[in-house]
Design an enzyme around this catalytic site. Structure first.
Site, PDB file in Angstrom:
ATOM      1  N   TYR A  16       0.484  -1.368  -0.046  1.00  0.00           N
ATOM      2  CA  TYR A  16       0.306   0.383  -0.389  1.00  0.00           C
ATOM      3  C   TYR A  16       0.382   1.068   0.579  1.00  0.00           C
ATOM      4  CZ  TYR A  16      -3.871  -3.542   1.229  1.00  0.00           C
ATOM      5  OH  TYR A  16      -4.350  -5.015   1.182  1.00  0.00           O
ATOM      6  N   ASN A  90      22.747   6.745  22.786  1.00  0.00           N
ATOM      7  CA  ASN A  90      21.139   6.146  23.118  1.00  0.00           C
ATOM      8  C   ASN A  90      19.894   6.921  23.805  1.00  0.00           C
ATOM      9  OD1 ASN A  90      20.298   3.497  23.325  1.00  0.00           O
ATOM     10  ND2 ASN A  90      21.204   2.803  24.743  1.00  0.00           N
ATOM     11  N   ASP A  92      17.739   9.723  21.513  1.00  0.00           N
ATOM     12  CA  ASP A  92      17.705  10.067  20.170  1.00  0.00           C
ATOM     13  C   ASP A  92      17.840  12.002  20.382  1.00  0.00           C
ATOM     14  OD1 ASP A  92      14.905  10.402  21.872  1.00  0.00           O
ATOM     15  OD2 ASP A  92      13.998   9.376  19.928  1.00  0.00           O
ATOM     16  N   SER A 123      12.825  15.612  27.649  1.00  0.00           N
ATOM     17  CA  SER A 123      12.881  15.366  26.294  1.00  0.00           C
ATOM     18  C   SER A 123      11.546  15.419  25.809  1.00  0.00           C
ATOM     19  CB  SER A 123      13.134  13.761  26.590  1.00  0.00           C
ATOM     20  OG  SER A 123      15.204  13.464  26.227  1.00  0.00           O
ATOM     21  N   HIS A 171     -33.792  -7.916  11.257  1.00  0.00           N
ATOM     22  CA  HIS A 171     -33.424  -8.731  10.944  1.00  0.00           C
ATOM     23  C   HIS A 171     -32.821 -10.239  10.151  1.00  0.00           C
ATOM     24  CE1 HIS A 171     -34.094  -8.087  15.547  1.00  0.00           C
ATOM     25  NE2 HIS A 171     -35.778  -7.725  14.412  1.00  0.00           N
ATOM     26  N   SER A 295     -11.625 -13.975  -9.412  1.00  0.00           N
ATOM     27  CA  SER A 295     -11.299 -15.805  -8.746  1.00  0.00           C
ATOM     28  C   SER A 295      -9.882 -16.601  -9.608  1.00  0.00           C
ATOM     29  CB  SER A 295     -11.939 -16.531  -8.819  1.00  0.00           C
ATOM     30  OG  SER A 295     -12.009 -17.784  -8.177  1.00  0.00           O
ATOM     31  N   LYS A 301     -16.369 -13.603 -11.945  1.00  0.00           N
ATOM     32  CA  LYS A 301     -16.778 -13.033 -10.418  1.00  0.00           C
ATOM     33  C   LYS A 301     -15.750 -12.046 -10.362  1.00  0.00           C
ATOM     34  CE  LYS A 301     -16.845 -15.463  -6.409  1.00  0.00           C
ATOM     35  NZ  LYS A 301     -16.130 -15.784  -5.396  1.00  0.00           N
ATOM     36  N   ILE A 302     -17.321 -10.571 -10.044  1.00  0.00           N
ATOM     37  CA  ILE A 302     -16.471  -9.668  -9.997  1.00  0.00           C
ATOM     38  C   ILE A 302     -16.671 -10.084  -8.611  1.00  0.00           C
ATOM     39  CG2 ILE A 302     -16.565  -7.085 -10.583  1.00  0.00           C
ATOM     40  CD1 ILE A 302     -18.249  -8.478 -12.756  1.00  0.00           C
ATOM     41  N   THR A 341       7.371   3.869  22.774  1.00  0.00           N
ATOM     42  CA  THR A 341       7.027   3.286  21.850  1.00  0.00           C
ATOM     43  C   THR A 341       6.033   3.197  21.397  1.00  0.00           C
ATOM     44  OG1 THR A 341       7.850   0.923  21.099  1.00  0.00           O
ATOM     45  CG2 THR A 341       6.595   1.139  22.979  1.00  0.00           C
ATOM     46  N   LEU A 343       3.203   5.015  21.041  1.00  0.00           N
ATOM     47  CA  LEU A 343       3.514   7.107  19.622  1.00  0.00           C
ATOM     48  C   LEU A 343       3.904   6.585  18.595  1.00  0.00           C
ATOM     49  CD1 LEU A 343       3.907   9.313  22.635  1.00  0.00           C
ATOM     50  CD2 LEU A 343       1.604   9.203  21.878  1.00  0.00           C
TER      51      LEU A 343
END
Length: 457
Positions: A16, A90, A92, A123, A171, A295, A301-302, A341, A343
């Site tokens: 994607y 160590n 950031d 930080s 239903h 398929s 098939k669509i 981690t 976030l």
């Protein structure tokens, strides 16, 4: 193996890739670093603007331009430089601080002021503002415009199909008719409410030191009102100031945003499933795309794959958001690191949602209403008029009206002729019999058209 869109673990950056590329400038590691760099620079400029209060050298417009260019010209080479520092530290943010000090030390005038970079900051002062700006940009530039596009298409379809009668299914069984436009309108109204809500959620930020009390600030400059300075700084970034926090901004606003997006997504899941069902009933045909295959073994098939893809990715987005809604507002005492981690996955939350929105929009663009099938189903279900008949019987005080219709219709195949005979035998005025006989499954739609028109107005 070289990292490309074909070798990534996550389909967000792989399959994607095109759908999510707009988010990369915001939520990638590069994007996150750049937003944090902006906060560091803006705070440094704020400190420099207080030169008289702090008894430091004044900087001029050329110095400001030099500082701004560190941000404006920030590139992948700079990012790699920071990441190499981080391998040693160590940490950031400290790596970012060292990078910025190195950059500003290249200016003779600014080199004397580099200790005011990251001045009195923890930080989280930098990180929480960076995330606030990232979320704000993602909402303003990507999410809300996409939502508006979805809303406008649902509005268009509501109007276009407002008069096309539909056999309702409660239903899963035949029920009082509606129109396709009115049924789409129901979703239009729901998502529009969430759009209005999301636009009005306040995006908060804090800037008050290690435990929210300006301890270091006051230690260095006890005569300055840092509470007001903090407020001015946050407002200057077009964010809402949160005056009461621990070391971290408590993320309540993120939970509020995700609750709103999650509900919007859930409404769309409902919509996708309904449209999927209507396609299955042949109420909608899907436009044939010549080279597409439905398929690998069934050539005819669509498949409604766009709505299925949308449903799946909305579920993934919601699963991540619901975890964050429950997780982010909770922090042990004045701060723990478990939110950090989590976030970093905000980009994934938005990505799955965006993939879903594009899929749904693509699916809608392929639909064509099949009025013939809609009318056929209605004309095969004259029993749905039993509601109207028994209600009119009640009006004329005919005893056991409901029970008589139940005995007449329940579990039976009822035709137009059956209905007409039943009406003819009723002990009601002839004018009412004539009116009842004019009601058909295709026109027994109540205010459906009117509701569409009034709601759209």
């Amino acid at each position: 193996m070289q990292l490309t869109s074909l070798t990534t673990i996550s389909p967000i950056d792989g399959r994607y890739f095109e759908s999510t590329q707009l988010l990369r400038n915001i939520f990638s590691e590069f994007g996150y670093l750049k937003y944090r760099l902006k906060v560091e620079i803006e705070w440094f400029k704020k400190i420099m603007s207080m030169n008289k209060l702090l008894d430091i050298k004044k900087i001029d417009n050329n110095d400001i331009l030099f500082i701004d260019n560190v941000f404006n010209k920030f590139n992948e080479k700079d990012m790699l430089y920071i990441k190499n520092i981080e391998k040693k530290t160590n940490h950031d943010i400290k790596a970012l601080e060292y990078f910025l000090k190195n950059k500003l030390s290249q200016s003779k005038k600014l080199s004397y002021l580099t200790e005011f970079i990251h001045f009195a900051c923890t930080s989280e002062d930098i990180n929480n503002i960076a995330y606030a700006l990232m979320i704000k940009d993602a909402l303003k530039k990507i999410i809300l415009p996409l939502w508006l596009k979805i809303i406008n298409i649902l509005k268009k379809l509501s109007i276009e199909y407002k008069s096309i009668p539909l056999l309702s299914m409660t239903h899963g069984q035949p029920a009082t008719p509606s129109t396709m436009g009115k049924e789409i309108l129901n979703f239009y109204y729901r998502v529009k409410r969430q759009y209005k809500k999301l636009k009005n959620i306040e995006i908060l930020a804090k800037f008050n030191g290690t435990t929210g009390n300006y301890n270091a600030h006051l230690a260095a400059y006890p005569y300055i009102n840092w509470h007001i300075i903090s407020k001015e700084f946050i407002i200057s970034l077009n964010l809402i100031w949160n005056p009461c926090t621990t070391q971290i901004e408590p993320h309540d606003y993120i939970a509020e945003i995700f609750a709103c997006i999650s509900l919007f997504n859930t409404i769309l899941i409902n919509f996708n499933r309904d449209i999927w069902g209507y396609i299955s009933l042949n109420y909608f045909k899907q436009k044939l795309i010549k080279d597409e295959i439905g398929s690998s073994v069934m050539p005819h098939k669509i498949n409604p794959i766009d709505f299925e893809n949308s449903e799946g990715n909305l579920g993934l987005s919601n699963a991540l958001m619901n975890h964050m809604i429950n997780k982010l507002p909770i922090s042990r005492w004045q701060r723990d690191l478990s939110d950090s981690t989590v976030l970093r996955n905000i980009g994934a939350v938005f990505s799955y949602a965006i993939i879903a929105y594009y899929s749904m929009l693509r699916g809608l663009s392929k639909l064509k209403i099949n009025s013939f099938q809609l009318l056929k189903n209605l004309n095969e279900n004259w029993s749905v008029l039993s509601e109207a008949i028994q209600t009119i019987m009640r009006r004329y005080n005919i005893k056991n009206s409901y029970e008589k219709l139940k005995k007449f219709t329940r579990g039976k195949k009822i035709s137009k002729a059956n209905i007409y005979k039943f009406i003819s035998d009723l002990n009601i005025p002839e004018i009412e019999k004539k009116r009842l006989k004019k009601i058909t499954p295709t026109n027994y739609i109540g205010y459906a058209i009117h509701i569409v028109e009034k709601t759209i107005e």
